[in-house]
Motif scaffolding. Sequence first.
Motif, short mmCIF file in Angstrom:
data_model
loop_
_atom_site.label_atom_id
_atom_site.label_comp_id
_atom_site.label_asym_id
_atom_site.label_seq_id
_atom_site.Cartn_x
_atom_site.Cartn_y
_atom_site.Cartn_z
N LEU B 334 3.12 10.33 -10.50
CA LEU B 334 3.20 9.35 -9.45
C LEU B 334 2.13 8.49 -9.28
O LEU B 334 1.54 8.35 -8.25
N LYS B 335 1.91 7.83 -10.39
CA LYS B 335 0.84 7.05 -10.40
C LYS B 335 1.01 5.82 -9.48
O LYS B 335 0.17 5.30 -8.95
N HIS B 336 2.13 5.43 -9.34
CA HIS B 336 2.50 4.06 -8.47
C HIS B 336 2.64 4.43 -7.12
O HIS B 336 3.03 3.48 -6.34
N LYS B 337 2.92 5.49 -7.02
CA LYS B 337 3.21 5.88 -5.56
C LYS B 337 1.77 5.70 -5.06
O LYS B 337 0.88 5.85 -5.42
N ASN B 338 1.83 5.66 -3.69
CA ASN B 338 0.44 5.16 -3.08
C ASN B 338 -0.46 6.33 -2.97
O ASN B 338 -0.74 6.77 -2.01
N SER B 339 -0.80 6.72 -4.22
CA SER B 339 -1.39 8.11 -4.04
C SER B 339 -2.91 7.75 -4.77
O SER B 339 -3.68 8.69 -4.88
N SER B 340 -3.13 6.37 -5.33
CA SER B 340 -4.47 6.25 -5.69
C SER B 340 -5.57 5.95 -4.74
O SER B 340 -5.12 5.97 -3.47
N LYS B 341 -6.62 6.36 -5.02
CA LYS B 341 -7.85 6.14 -4.20
C LYS B 341 -7.62 4.80 -3.38
O LYS B 341 -7.85 4.84 -2.09
N TRP B 342 -7.44 3.89 -4.02
CA TRP B 342 -7.65 2.46 -3.62
C TRP B 342 -6.38 2.27 -2.64
O TRP B 342 -6.55 1.91 -1.44
N ALA B 343 -5.10 2.84 -2.89
CA ALA B 343 -3.96 2.52 -1.97
C ALA B 343 -4.36 3.50 -1.05
O ALA B 343 -3.93 3.11 0.10
N LYS B 344 -4.82 4.57 -1.13
CA LYS B 344 -4.93 5.56 0.33
C LYS B 344 -5.97 4.69 1.26
O LYS B 344 -5.77 4.80 2.51
N ARG B 345 -6.88 4.17 0.69
CA ARG B 345 -7.77 3.54 1.56
C ARG B 345 -7.42 2.59 2.03
O ARG B 345 -7.55 2.45 3.42
N ALA B 361 0.04 -6.78 -3.54
CA ALA B 361 -0.26 -5.56 -4.72
C ALA B 361 0.37 -4.39 -4.54
O ALA B 361 0.98 -3.57 -5.31
N ILE B 362 0.46 -3.91 -3.31
CA ILE B 362 0.81 -2.65 -2.79
C ILE B 362 2.69 -2.78 -3.20
O ILE B 362 3.10 -1.58 -3.84
N ALA B 363 2.95 -3.66 -2.40
CA ALA B 363 4.61 -3.86 -2.85
C ALA B 363 4.96 -3.70 -4.25
O ALA B 363 5.76 -3.02 -4.62
N GLU B 364 4.10 -4.34 -4.98
CA GLU B 364 4.48 -4.50 -6.41
C GLU B 364 4.33 -3.11 -7.00
O GLU B 364 5.13 -2.78 -7.60
N GLN B 365 3.30 -2.15 -6.61
CA GLN B 365 3.04 -0.99 -7.10
C GLN B 365 4.48 -0.20 -6.71
O GLN B 365 4.93 0.66 -7.64
N LEU B 366 4.79 -0.22 -5.55
CA LEU B 366 5.90 0.39 -5.00
C LEU B 366 7.10 0.19 -5.86
O LEU B 366 7.93 1.13 -6.24
N HIS B 367 7.24 -1.30 -6.07
CA HIS B 367 8.19 -1.68 -6.94
C HIS B 367 8.44 -0.98 -8.30
O HIS B 367 9.42 -0.61 -8.87
N GLN B 368 7.10 -1.08 -8.89
CA GLN B 368 6.99 -0.51 -10.23
C GLN B 368 7.41 0.99 -10.11
O GLN B 368 8.13 1.43 -10.78
N HIS B 369 6.96 1.58 -8.90
CA HIS B 369 7.52 2.92 -8.96
C HIS B 369 8.95 3.24 -9.00
O HIS B 369 9.45 4.05 -9.65
N ALA B 370 9.32 2.58 -8.30
CA ALA B 370 11.05 2.39 -7.86
C ALA B 370 11.63 2.29 -9.47
O ALA B 370 12.46 2.96 -9.73
N LEU B 371 11.10 1.24 -10.05
CA LEU B 371 11.69 0.74 -11.28
C LEU B 371 11.64 1.97 -12.42
O LEU B 371 12.41 2.48 -12.99
N LEU B 372 10.60 2.63 -12.29
CA LEU B 372 10.04 3.51 -13.27
C LEU B 372 10.88 4.76 -12.98
O LEU B 372 11.28 5.65 -14.04
N THR B 373 11.11 5.39 -11.89
CA THR B 373 11.65 6.49 -11.47
C THR B 373 13.16 6.43 -11.28
O THR B 373 13.81 7.34 -11.25
N ARG B 374 13.65 5.40 -11.35
CA ARG B 374 15.38 4.93 -11.17
C ARG B 374 15.75 5.66 -12.52
O ARG B 374 15.22 5.44 -13.54
N LYS B 375 16.86 6.26 -12.06
CA LYS B 375 17.74 6.87 -13.46
C LYS B 375 18.23 5.66 -14.11
O LYS B 375 18.82 4.98 -13.69
#
Lengths: 531, 838
Positions: B334-345, B361-375
Motif C-alpha cells: 500500500l505504498k501509494h495509499k497515504n501511508s508514507s511518512k510524508w503523506a501522514k504528516r 501530489a497527494i491526489a496523484e498518489q491516490l490515483h496511482q494507487h487506484a490504478l494499481l489496485t484495480r482489477k
Amino acid sequence: MGVRQEDDINAKIIPPKEQEISDEIEIKVKKYLRGEGANLEVLHDKKLKGQLAVREELYGKSAKAAAKAEKWLMPSEGGYLEAEGIEKTWRIKQEAIAREVDILSRKNQHDIVLPELGPYTMNFTSSGRYMAVAGRKGHLAIIDMKSMGLIKEFQVREAVRDVVFLHNEQFFAAAQKKYPYIYNRDGTELHCLKEHGAILKLQFLKNHFLLASVNKFGQLHYQDVTTGQMVGNYRTGHGRSDVMRVNPFNGVIALGHSNGSLSMWKPTSSAPLIKMLCHHGPVSALAFHSNGHLMATAGMDRKIKLWDLRKFEVLQTLPGHAKTLDFSQKGLLAASTGSFVQILGDFSGSQNYSRYMNHSIAKGYQVRNVLFRPYEDVLAIGHSMGWSSILIPGSGEPNFDSWVANPFETSKQRREKEVKSLLDKLPPETIMLDPRKIGTMRPMRKKEKPSKQERDAEMEAAVADAKNSITRKKKTKGRNKPSKRSKKVQEAVERAKRPFLEEELSQKKKQKISEQSELPKSLQRFVRKTA
Amino acid sequence: MVETKRKTRDHNNRQGNKKRKVSSSKTLKSKSEKNSNDGERRKRTGPRLPNALRKELELMGRANRSNSDDEEIDSDDANDVYEYEEAVPEEESMKNRRFDPVENFEYELPNEFKDENVASEEDDDDSEDDGSREGQEGDEVEQEDGGRHARMLQEITGLPVEAFEGKKRKNDIVLSEVSNQRRILPSEPLVKRNREAPTLYFDEDVDLGFSTVGAIASEFEPRTEFEKKIAALVNDNEVLEAHKKDGARLLELNKISVEDVKDHQDRLAKMRTLLFLHEMKAKRIKKIKSKTYHRLLKKDGLKAAVAEMEMNPEAAKEFAMKQEFKRAEERLTLKHKNSSKWAKRILKRGLDVQDEGTRAAIAEQLHQHALLTRKMKSMKDNSSSDDSSDEDYGDDISDSSDQDRASKLLEKAKEKTLGVINEDGEVPKSGVLSLPFMVRGLQKRKETADEEAKLALEEYESSLKQLEGKRVIENVKKGTASGRRIFGAAKKHVEDSSNKIKVDNYYGSSDSEDNLEAQEDIDVDRSNNFKDEINFDPDLLREESEIGHDSFFKSLEDIVKDPGPKTTYEVAIFAADSWKKMSIKDNELSKCEKVADVNMKNSSKVNKPVLHDHDIEDVDDGSDSDSEVQMVDGILSSGTKSNYELPSQADLIRRAFAGDDVEDDFEKDKKQVLNEENPEPEKPVLVPGWGQWTNIQQKKGLPSWMLQEHDNARKKREEAVKKRKDAHLKHVIISEKLDKKAANLHTKTLPYPYTSKEVFEQSIRMPIGPEFNPVTTIGALNRPEVVKKVGVIIKPIKFEDVNPHERREDHNRSGQKQKKKKSTGASIKRNTNKIKVK
C-alpha cells in the motif's frame, strides 16, 4: 622570337632525346600561350610598348612553367588499340579486350538486363562517377559507377523520355509524360516544372546553371535552376524535335529539325544564332566535340556529317544511319543504329574519321542512347533491355583535374565545389558563339557613325558641290553684281554645311546625355546643371 | 629614435641659421633664390610658390644680400626656366595690402649678425637627420622644402646640384618644360629604370626589431621583486660553478630540511583530497540530467513499450506480468495509499492548509494507487478465457485461440441475424397495427431491417472465409495493392463475392427449407446489386440507389464511341471495351422488375447528371492511366522480344514528305531572314494625287531624286548583304541581330593607353587568374605597381650608378630577394629607394 632562336641554336648542341623533349614542351607552351602576342612595332606609345613587352615576357614564362608542370600533373597517357599486320582494330571484340585489361577495367564491361521498363537512356555527372538511368516506362535510378552500387531506384509509373543530372549528383531532372520533374538523389520530388510542358529532351548547362528543354511543340525553354527564373522561352518554328545537344564549349544549344535543318540558340535571343541545312531528311542525331569546333550530325538521308563550326562547312560525310551520336572526351565518335554500335576515330589528327571499333548488342536489342563515360574508356549503351557498358580504349581523358571534375570527390569537396561553382555562375548572356570575344571591343555595327575625318571629307565634298552647282543666270542688270554672287555662293555653302553641323551638335548633345546618365540614379540629382 | 628626435627639435630653431650659412658658403644657385632676390618689385613670373616657402626663400635671399654682395643674379637664367606667365594670385597683386606679408620677426636678423663657423661634421649629421625625419614631421619639412633638399642630397652624394635640380624638375610638372635642348643628367637612367619597372618596392629595409626569441631574451631585465630573486639565484656564482663542475656540489646546495619536506607533503595531500572531492562532485553533477531529458526519456520509454506490446505478444505477456507484479506489490505494501511518512504528516496538518502542489501530489498518489489496485481485466483475459462475454478486448495472444473464438462469435452472430431475418409472420391480427397501411409500413421496415441483416451476414460470412482460408485474402490484397482500379481485377472481385454468396447458400441449406428459398431469392438480388456496386465507382454511387444508371451508361457509351481528340486510340478502344461490358451487365440488371421501378423513380432526379458528369471525368482519367498499365502488361507478356514499334502511319508520311524541297525552303527562309535584318528599300511610288495636276508627271515618270535615293538604298543593302558572314555559305544563316545584353560584355571604347584594337585584344588573351597559371608565376602576373607595407616611410631617391643601356631583368623577382641583393651591395647604395615619378 628570341626564345625560339635560342632554342634553334641549342638544338645543334643538345642530344636528340632532349631535343625531342624541348620540342614537346614548345608545343605545349604554344598551347598555354593561347595565341600569338600582339605586334608591338605598330605602337607609338613607348610606355605602353614597354609595359606590354614586360607582360608578354611574363606570359611566356607562365606558359613555360605550365608546360613543364604538365609533365608532372598529367602523368598518364591515353591508350588506344593498335593493329599489327593484317589485324584490324574493328575486328577486335570486347571479349578479346577483356582478356588483356586489368580487373578494374574489366568491371566496366557489363550488361544490365532490365526487360520490363523498356528502352533506357542515361546521363553521367561531369566526373563520370554517377550515372542516372531512365527507362522509358518509368524507371529512374542513380548508380555509383565506382562501386557499381545502386544509390536510388524508383518508378514513376509514367513515360520518362529523358534524364539529366544538374550540377552534381545531388539533383537530377527527368522529362516525364506531362512535365519535367526535378528529384534529389534520394528520389524525393523537389520540383515539377509545369511551364515546360511535355518535354522530349533535356540538357543542363553547367556553367550557367540553366536547364534547357524542348517540348512536344518545339518550344525551347531555358530555366535558371538556382533562382527558378524562366530565362528564355522560344518557339523554334520547326515543329516537334527531340534532337538537342548543348555545345560544351560555348553553351549554345543546337536543335535538329525534321526538315533537315539545324538551329543553334542562346537564351537571350528569340532568333536562332545559326540556322543551317544539314540533311535532306530529318536530323536524327547530333553531337559536339568538346573543343566546340567539331559537330557531327546524322540524318534520315543515310548520312553522317562532320562539320567545322568555325567555318560552317562539312569536313567529312560518312554513309550510314545513326539514331544516336556521341563524342568522347578524346574525340572518338560513337554512332549507333538498330543494335549496332560503331566507333569512329581520327588517329591521323587530320579530322578524317574512320572506323575504329564495332560492337553489336546481344540478341538484337535496340539501342536508344550511347554515351561515353567521362574520364574512363567506357561507352555506355542504353537499349531496350537495359544497358550495357563496353570498353573503348582511348576514349576518355586519362588525367582528371580535381578542380574541374573529380571522380573521387568527397562530400566535403562536393559541397565546397557547389558553392564555388555557384559563385562562378555565368549569366545567360555570356552564351555566344565565340565566348573568347567577351571583354573585347564591341563589334562594329553596320550603321556605325562615320569617323570625324570621313565626316569632314563628306562635308567638303558637299560644299564643293554646292559651289559648283550655282549656275549663273544672266538676268537683269542688277542681279549679277559680284557682291550678290558671293553672297549666293556663301548661302549655298552654308546650306550644304548645315546638316553636317546639326548632326554634330545632336551627337554632342547625345553624348552629354549619356555621360550624365552614366551616373547612378541616386547621384544624378547632385550633378550641376550647366546651361 | 626618440632621443634623436628631441635633439632635432632642439635644433629646429637654429636650423635657419645653419642653412643660411650653408647656402652662403656654397653659393647655391637655386632658382628660387634668384627669383626671390628681386621678387618684390617686378611683376612675378613663374609658378606660385607656397607663401611659407616664399617667406623662407625671401629670408635666405636677404641673408645672402647681407652677407655677400658679389652674388649677382642673372635674370636670363630665370627667364630660361620660366617660359610662361602665370596669373598673379590675389595675395601677390599688392592691391589693398590685404595679403601683404607680415614682418617676419622671428627670422629677422640683426644687421650686425655674424656668421659663426660650425664644424662641417655636425652639419652633415644634422642634415642627414633631417632627411631621415622628413616623412615624419611633414609640416615642418614642407615649409622648408625647396633647395634644402637639393642641398642635402648634394652633401650626401657629392654631386653637382644640377643633378638634383633635374630630378626635381621632373617631379614638378610646372617646371618640367625647362629647355628645349636636352642635357642628359646623371640621374636620368635611374629615373628611367624606375619608370620602366613594372613594380616599385618600398619595403626593402624595414627594421622589424628583434627577430629571434634569443634576441628578445637577451634583453630581459629583472624588474619585479620575484624576478630579481630568480635572477639572483640564476646568476649566483656558486650555483654556476657547481653546474660547471661535475654536479656533486649541486646536491650539497640542494639540501632541504625535514620540516620543509613534511610541509610540502601535507600541502600536496591536502590538494589531492580537495581535487578528489571536487572530482566526485563534478562527477555527480555531470550525471544529473535535466528535467526535460527525463520527461522525454519517460515518454519515449512508454511509447516504445506500447509499440512493443502491440507488435510482440511475448513483450505484451511480460508487460502484463509486470503489471500484475506491481499490483500485487501495491496491494501488499500500500505504498501509494497515504501511508508514507510524508503523506501522514500532511494529512495530520490538514489538506486544506496545504498548497495546491501538495494537494495535487497527494491526489496523484491516490490515483496511482487506484490504478494499481484495480482489477486488471485485460490481463485477466489471458489467464481466464472462459468469461468471454465482453468482446471489447481484441488483443489475443495465440493465433489459433483467436481464430477459434472469432469463428465461434461470428457463427453465433450469424445465427442470430438469421433468426431475425427468418422470424417473420407474427403480424398482429388486430389493433392499429393490423391496418393495411400499417402492415405495409411494417413490411417495408422489415425489409430494410432484413437488408441490413443481410449485409451483416455478408460481413460475417466474409470474415469467416478469411479465417478459414487465406485464398480470399490474397485475392483482396491483389486487388488493393495495384493502386489503380483495374476493371479486370474488379470483376474478379465480384466473382469472388458471388462465390461467397453461393457458399452462403450452401451454408443456409442446413436451415429449414422455406427459409432457404427466401434467402436464395434475396441473395440473387443482392448479388446483382453487389456486382453493380463494385463495377461502378463505389464511393459515389453507393449513395445513390444501387441500381438505375441505365441512361447514364448509355450516354457514356456515346461519349466513349467518339473519344476526345486528346485520348489516343488505344485508350479509346480500351475504354469502349470496358464500358460495353458494363452495359451488358446493365442489361442483365434491367431485367429485374424491381430495378426497373426504382430506375424510373431515380431518373427523375435532377442532380443526378451532374454527379454522373463528374464520374465520366473520373473514368476517363482512369482509362488514360490504364493505357500505360496495359503497355506495361504487354511488355510483361512479350518477354525478351524486342518491342520496338514501327513508326506510325502519320510518322511515315511525315518523313516521306519531309525531304521534299528542303533546299528551296531553306533558301526562302534565308531570303526572309535577310529581308528582316537588312530590309529592302521601298520602291518609289507616286502617291496618287501628288504631282498629278496634269499628265506631265506620268509622262516624265518618277522624279530623278526618288530613283536615285532608291538606287542608293539598294546599293547599300547589297553591300550589307555581301558583308554578312553567311554571304558565301549557301546553307547557313548566321543571325546578325544585336544582343543588347551581350553587348554589355564588350567594351564600348578602347581603354586608355591602347590605340589599336588588335593590340588590346591580344593583350587580354591570357587569363591571369590563379586557376590558369602556375603558382610560380601568378605572383609576378598580378603584382601591384607599388609594393609597400603600411607605415613604411618612403625615403627620398638617392643617386646610384645605373647603366642606362642595361635592361632590367629582375622584374619578376620578389621584393625580398631584391632587397637582399641590394643590401649586400656597395655601401653607397644603401638606400636604393625608388620613387615612382609622376
